[in-house]
Structures are given as C-alpha cells and as structure tokens.
Write a protein that holds these residues in place. Sequence first.
Motif, PDB file in Angstrom:
ATOM      1  N   LEU A 190      -9.122  17.360   4.958  1.00 25.79           N
ATOM      2  CA  LEU A 190      -9.834  18.326   5.249  1.00 25.79           C
ATOM      3  C   LEU A 190     -10.524  18.850   3.861  1.00 25.79           C
ATOM      4  O   LEU A 190     -11.055  19.571   3.044  1.00 25.79           O
ATOM      5  CB  LEU A 190      -9.001  19.360   6.033  1.00 25.79           C
ATOM      6  CG  LEU A 190      -8.761  18.743   7.541  1.00 25.79           C
ATOM      7  CD1 LEU A 190      -7.176  19.667   8.827  1.00 25.79           C
ATOM      8  CD2 LEU A 190      -9.487  18.477   8.688  1.00 25.79           C
ATOM      9  N   SER A 191      -9.244  19.255   2.672  1.00 21.06           N
ATOM     10  CA  SER A 191      -9.003  19.713   1.691  1.00 21.06           C
ATOM     11  C   SER A 191     -11.146  19.395   1.288  1.00 21.06           C
ATOM     12  O   SER A 191     -11.723  19.747   0.674  1.00 21.06           O
ATOM     13  CB  SER A 191      -8.148  19.625   0.697  1.00 21.06           C
ATOM     14  OG  SER A 191      -7.422  21.068   1.357  1.00 21.06           O
ATOM     15  N   ASP A 192     -11.050  17.677   0.863  1.00 20.50           N
ATOM     16  CA  ASP A 192     -11.311  17.383   0.067  1.00 20.50           C
ATOM     17  C   ASP A 192     -13.075  16.977   0.811  1.00 20.50           C
ATOM     18  O   ASP A 192     -14.009  16.388   0.197  1.00 20.50           O
ATOM     19  CB  ASP A 192     -11.049  15.831  -0.021  1.00 20.50           C
ATOM     20  CG  ASP A 192     -10.083  15.631  -0.511  1.00 20.50           C
ATOM     21  OD1 ASP A 192      -9.679  16.325  -1.613  1.00 20.50           O
ATOM     22  OD2 ASP A 192      -9.350  14.497  -0.770  1.00 20.50           O
ATOM     23  N   SER A 193     -12.883  17.070   2.295  1.00 22.59           N
ATOM     24  CA  SER A 193     -13.971  17.632   2.361  1.00 22.59           C
ATOM     25  C   SER A 193     -14.668  18.775   2.807  1.00 22.59           C
ATOM     26  O   SER A 193     -15.723  19.451   3.415  1.00 22.59           O
ATOM     27  CB  SER A 193     -14.072  17.461   4.511  1.00 22.59           C
ATOM     28  OG  SER A 193     -13.639  15.986   4.575  1.00 22.59           O
ATOM     29  N   GLY A 194     -14.169  19.995   2.521  1.00 20.00           N
ATOM     30  CA  GLY A 194     -14.888  20.861   1.694  1.00 20.00           C
ATOM     31  C   GLY A 194     -14.323  21.706   3.772  1.00 20.00           C
ATOM     32  O   GLY A 194     -15.340  22.883   3.519  1.00 20.00           O
ATOM     33  N   LEU A 195     -13.273  21.361   4.116  1.00 18.06           N
ATOM     34  CA  LEU A 195     -12.927  22.193   5.484  1.00 18.06           C
ATOM     35  C   LEU A 195     -11.866  24.021   4.932  1.00 18.06           C
ATOM     36  O   LEU A 195     -11.588  24.867   5.601  1.00 18.06           O
ATOM     37  CB  LEU A 195     -12.898  21.558   6.277  1.00 18.06           C
ATOM     38  CG  LEU A 195     -14.168  20.524   6.688  1.00 18.06           C
ATOM     39  CD1 LEU A 195     -13.923  20.023   7.924  1.00 18.06           C
ATOM     40  CD2 LEU A 195     -15.073  21.519   7.066  1.00 18.06           C
ATOM     41  N   LEU A 196     -10.475  22.802   4.378  1.00 19.89           N
ATOM     42  CA  LEU A 196      -9.882  23.457   4.038  1.00 19.89           C
ATOM     43  C   LEU A 196      -9.981  24.388   2.264  1.00 19.89           C
ATOM     44  O   LEU A 196      -9.930  22.788   1.386  1.00 19.89           O
ATOM     45  CB  LEU A 196      -8.003  23.189   4.388  1.00 19.89           C
ATOM     46  CG  LEU A 196      -7.876  23.564   5.513  1.00 19.89           C
ATOM     47  CD1 LEU A 196      -6.916  22.623   5.756  1.00 19.89           C
ATOM     48  CD2 LEU A 196      -7.271  24.343   6.465  1.00 19.89           C
TER      49      LEU A 196
ATOM     50  N   LEU B  58      -9.226  28.367   6.108  1.00 13.57           N
ATOM     51  CA  LEU B  58     -10.163  28.038   5.840  1.00 13.57           C
ATOM     52  C   LEU B  58     -11.272  28.022   4.640  1.00 13.57           C
ATOM     53  O   LEU B  58     -11.184  29.319   3.805  1.00 13.57           O
ATOM     54  CB  LEU B  58     -11.050  28.938   7.078  1.00 13.57           C
ATOM     55  CG  LEU B  58     -10.563  28.415   8.393  1.00 13.57           C
ATOM     56  CD1 LEU B  58     -11.491  29.114   9.424  1.00 13.57           C
ATOM     57  CD2 LEU B  58     -10.356  26.729   8.627  1.00 13.57           C
ATOM     58  N   ALA B  59     -11.937  27.157   3.934  1.00 18.59           N
ATOM     59  CA  ALA B  59     -13.242  27.139   4.115  1.00 18.59           C
ATOM     60  C   ALA B  59     -14.221  27.956   3.369  1.00 18.59           C
ATOM     61  O   ALA B  59     -15.088  28.265   3.129  1.00 18.59           O
ATOM     62  CB  ALA B  59     -13.208  25.957   2.844  1.00 18.59           C
ATOM     63  N   ARG B  60     -13.940  27.974   5.344  1.00 16.59           N
ATOM     64  CA  ARG B  60     -15.681  28.595   5.461  1.00 16.59           C
ATOM     65  C   ARG B  60     -15.407  29.122   6.629  1.00 16.59           C
ATOM     66  O   ARG B  60     -14.497  28.953   7.064  1.00 16.59           O
ATOM     67  CB  ARG B  60     -16.338  27.745   5.994  1.00 16.59           C
ATOM     68  CG  ARG B  60     -17.684  26.563   4.917  1.00 16.59           C
ATOM     69  CD  ARG B  60     -18.079  25.649   5.691  1.00 16.59           C
ATOM     70  NE  ARG B  60     -18.384  25.243   6.352  1.00 16.59           N
ATOM     71  CZ  ARG B  60     -18.015  22.982   6.435  1.00 16.59           C
ATOM     72  NH1 ARG B  60     -18.962  22.912   5.537  1.00 16.59           N
ATOM     73  NH2 ARG B  60     -18.664  22.763   7.402  1.00 16.59           N
ATOM     74  N   GLU B  61     -16.698  30.210   7.115  1.00 18.21           N
ATOM     75  CA  GLU B  61     -16.356  30.505   8.174  1.00 18.21           C
ATOM     76  C   GLU B  61     -15.779  29.893   9.574  1.00 18.21           C
ATOM     77  O   GLU B  61     -17.110  28.286   9.499  1.00 18.21           O
ATOM     78  CB  GLU B  61     -17.142  31.928   8.480  1.00 18.21           C
ATOM     79  CG  GLU B  61     -17.298  33.504   6.894  1.00 18.21           C
ATOM     80  CD  GLU B  61     -15.901  34.161   7.135  1.00 18.21           C
ATOM     81  OE1 GLU B  61     -15.144  33.880   8.207  1.00 18.21           O
ATOM     82  OE2 GLU B  61     -15.021  33.819   6.745  1.00 18.21           O
ATOM     83  N   PRO B  62     -15.481  29.965  10.203  1.00 16.59           N
ATOM     84  CA  PRO B  62     -14.790  29.928  11.616  1.00 16.59           C
ATOM     85  C   PRO B  62     -16.167  29.310  12.849  1.00 16.59           C
ATOM     86  O   PRO B  62     -16.485  27.901  12.934  1.00 16.59           O
ATOM     87  CB  PRO B  62     -13.598  30.211  12.680  1.00 16.59           C
ATOM     88  CG  PRO B  62     -13.265  31.354  11.207  1.00 16.59           C
ATOM     89  CD  PRO B  62     -14.107  31.629  11.027  1.00 16.59           C
TER      90      PRO B  62
ATOM     91  N   TYR C  45     -14.479  15.765  12.644  1.00 14.75           N
ATOM     92  CA  TYR C  45     -14.714  14.308  13.475  1.00 14.75           C
ATOM     93  C   TYR C  45     -14.779  13.552  11.993  1.00 14.75           C
ATOM     94  O   TYR C  45     -14.288  12.989  11.290  1.00 14.75           O
ATOM     95  CB  TYR C  45     -15.278  14.694  14.018  1.00 14.75           C
ATOM     96  CG  TYR C  45     -15.180  12.347  14.266  1.00 14.75           C
ATOM     97  CD1 TYR C  45     -14.862  12.309  15.243  1.00 14.75           C
ATOM     98  CD2 TYR C  45     -16.231  11.789  13.832  1.00 14.75           C
ATOM     99  CE1 TYR C  45     -14.665  11.044  16.038  1.00 14.75           C
ATOM    100  CE2 TYR C  45     -16.539  10.753  14.101  1.00 14.75           C
ATOM    101  CZ  TYR C  45     -15.731  10.476  15.165  1.00 14.75           C
ATOM    102  OH  TYR C  45     -15.753   8.735  15.290  1.00 14.75           O
ATOM    103  N   GLN C  46     -16.023  14.147  10.955  1.00 13.61           N
ATOM    104  CA  GLN C  46     -16.234  13.861   9.997  1.00 13.61           C
ATOM    105  C   GLN C  46     -14.943  13.578   8.826  1.00 13.61           C
ATOM    106  O   GLN C  46     -15.100  12.614   7.941  1.00 13.61           O
ATOM    107  CB  GLN C  46     -17.475  14.235   8.979  1.00 13.61           C
ATOM    108  CG  GLN C  46     -18.923  13.204  10.389  1.00 13.61           C
ATOM    109  CD  GLN C  46     -20.309  13.984   9.257  1.00 13.61           C
ATOM    110  OE1 GLN C  46     -20.976  13.252   9.040  1.00 13.61           O
ATOM    111  NE2 GLN C  46     -20.181  15.527   9.448  1.00 13.61           N
ATOM    112  N   ALA C  47     -14.518  14.342   8.525  1.00 11.88           N
ATOM    113  CA  ALA C  47     -13.551  14.797   7.511  1.00 11.88           C
ATOM    114  C   ALA C  47     -12.595  13.580   7.796  1.00 11.88           C
ATOM    115  O   ALA C  47     -11.387  13.496   6.662  1.00 11.88           O
ATOM    116  CB  ALA C  47     -12.587  15.818   7.399  1.00 11.88           C
ATOM    117  N   VAL C  48     -12.089  13.196   9.368  1.00  6.77           N
ATOM    118  CA  VAL C  48     -10.853  12.530   9.173  1.00  6.77           C
ATOM    119  C   VAL C  48     -11.408  11.017   9.951  1.00  6.77           C
ATOM    120  O   VAL C  48     -10.744  10.122  11.203  1.00  6.77           O
ATOM    121  CB  VAL C  48     -10.028  12.937   9.891  1.00  6.77           C
ATOM    122  CG1 VAL C  48      -9.523  14.170   9.227  1.00  6.77           C
ATOM    123  CG2 VAL C  48     -10.432  13.397  11.289  1.00  6.77           C
ATOM    124  N   GLU C  49     -12.401  10.862  10.567  1.00  6.69           N
ATOM    125  CA  GLU C  49     -12.981   9.619  11.020  1.00  6.69           C
ATOM    126  C   GLU C  49     -13.911   8.633  10.019  1.00  6.69           C
ATOM    127  O   GLU C  49     -14.960   9.986   9.948  1.00  6.69           O
ATOM    128  CB  GLU C  49     -12.819  10.108  12.930  1.00  6.69           C
ATOM    129  CG  GLU C  49     -11.079  10.568  13.492  1.00  6.69           C
ATOM    130  CD  GLU C  49     -10.596   9.557  14.497  1.00  6.69           C
ATOM    131  OE1 GLU C  49     -10.507   8.658  13.324  1.00  6.69           O
ATOM    132  OE2 GLU C  49      -9.634   9.726  14.182  1.00  6.69           O
TER     133      GLU C  49
END
Length: 161
Positions: A49-55, A67-71, A80-84
Amino acid sequence: MRVSKRFPLAVHALLFVAVLSPGKRVTSTLVAESTGANAVTVRNLFLELSDSGLLIATTGKNGGVQLAREPENITLWDIYQAVETPNVDEIFKMYEGSDTCPVGKNFYQILHPHMASAVDAMKSSLEQVTLETLKEELQPLLKDLRAGKCDADLPEVKKQE
C-alpha cells in the motif's frame, strides 16, 4: 472470478487507518487485532500500500502508518490495484485449447472480450466507492460496538454501560 483475501484485508486496514487518523498512531499490531490477520501479513500489506502511494509508513519506536491521501481520494479500485492484479488473464485463469478442435482453437478468442468487459465493470463499480464512503457507512454502526481490543481508542465510539 476469484479475488484473494488480500483485497478485503487491505480495505479493512485502510478504513481502520482512516477512522483512527490523525489522532492515533496506527501500527500493524492494531490492524492485526482488528482484522484477525497476522501482524507480519499486515506489515507486508502495508509495504504494498505504501509502494502504491496509499499509505505513508514510518518505522522505529514511534512508527506507524497514515493515509497518503485524503479518504475521499482513495477508491476501492486504487486499493484493488495495489494488492491484486487487474490483468484479465490473471483474474480469469484460462487454459490452452486444443489446436485440433475448432471450438478449442477459438475459445479464448471469443471468451476473452467478455471477461475483459467483466473486469471493466468491476473497475467502474469499485471506482465509485471511496474510503470516505465506507467511513460514512461505518459511522452509524460504531455506536453499537461493545468495548474490545481495537475499539477502545476509536474517537467516534461511545462505550455502552
């Protein structure tokens, strides 16, 4: 179509972070308690999730995630794209058809566009739901929680006596 447990686990983890942030330091141990997953599994998920820019993850004694971005700017499709994989051929495992049979020889060619449409529909649906949407849907349910390990620090929870 089969999706592994990683996607719902990632959504749960990010929702947990969204609910507790910014007032509480969220660790893999806290998320593991909430999800029932192993803390090592959660840490590995945090990396993706960090590598995907979400955390944003910090390590060390005072480490944790935020969170790296607002909810409202994180969709279920982002998660989904971050982990699948969004790859049609990975979601729908196809087999090699027979080169000697006209059905087997052409099966992938005729089925693949329909499977791609299914993935596009899933993407379209998941893009409509954000972490903020889930937070809003969760809010009325929080008052029903009984005191437990993970809800003791939830700011929105009113403890029942």
